[in-house]
Structure formats: structure tokens, C-alpha cells
Scaffold this motif. Structure first.
Motif, PDB file in Angstrom:
ATOM      1  N   SER A  20       0.824  -1.203   0.000  1.00 45.22           N
ATOM      2  CA  SER A  20       0.000   0.000   0.000  1.00 45.22           C
ATOM      3  C   SER A  20       0.866   1.265   0.000  1.00 45.22           C
ATOM      4  O   SER A  20       1.721   1.455   0.869  1.00 45.22           O
ATOM      5  N   GLN A  21       0.637   2.137  -0.973  1.00 42.82           N
ATOM      6  CA  GLN A  21       1.376   3.405  -1.026  1.00 42.82           C
ATOM      7  C   GLN A  21       0.995   4.310   0.140  1.00 42.82           C
ATOM      8  O   GLN A  21       1.818   5.084   0.630  1.00 42.82           O
ATOM      9  N   THR A  22      -0.230   4.200   0.597  1.00 44.88           N
ATOM     10  CA  THR A  22      -0.676   5.014   1.726  1.00 44.88           C
ATOM     11  C   THR A  22       0.089   4.660   2.997  1.00 44.88           C
ATOM     12  O   THR A  22       0.517   5.551   3.740  1.00 44.88           O
ATOM     13  N   ALA A  25       3.559   6.036   2.743  1.00 47.01           N
ATOM     14  CA  ALA A  25       3.550   7.496   2.922  1.00 47.01           C
ATOM     15  C   ALA A  25       3.396   7.851   4.397  1.00 47.01           C
ATOM     16  O   ALA A  25       4.065   8.767   4.895  1.00 47.01           O
ATOM     17  N   ILE A  26       2.528   7.134   5.095  1.00 42.77           N
ATOM     18  CA  ILE A  26       2.350   7.385   6.531  1.00 42.77           C
ATOM     19  C   ILE A  26       3.637   7.068   7.286  1.00 42.77           C
ATOM     20  O   ILE A  26       4.058   7.828   8.167  1.00 42.77           O
TER      21      ILE A  26
END
Length: 53
Positions: A20-22, A25-26
Motif C-alpha cells: 500500500s502506497q498510503t 507514505a504514513i
């Protein structure tokens, strides 16, 4: 003392979470925030004291 063999915590294996890119990023944002906090709380006061007296 303690026997953790039967009660050990197992992390869920979810390959979608790693992809997951999210989530990445987090994690990146959290790392930057921790680094900035460390910088401002440890290095910056001694730097300012040395430069400004």
C-alpha cells in the motif's frame, strides 16, 4: 519464569498492507516527524546556545 511459546503474539500476514502506497507514505511522514522532533529537542538548543550565547 514466563513461557511465551503458547501465548506469543503473531502479526497478521497481509501482503496488501506492505504494497500500500498510503502505508508507506504514513511511515515516511512519521519518520520525518520523529527526526524533526529529535532535531529540535536535542541539537537545536545546543546550537543556538553556542551561536547566540
Amino acid at each position: 519464569m514466563f513461557d511465551f511459546t503458547e501465548t506469543s503474539v503473531r502479526l497478521p500476514r497481509n501482503p496488501q498492507l506492505v504494497r500500500s502506497q498510503t502505508i508507506w507514505a504514513i511511515a515516511f511522514t512519521h519518520g520525518c516527524t520523529v527526526f524533526a522532533t529529535y532535531l529540535f529537542l536535542t541539537w537545536m538548543p545546543s546550537y543556538l546556545q553556542a551561536q547566540k550565547g
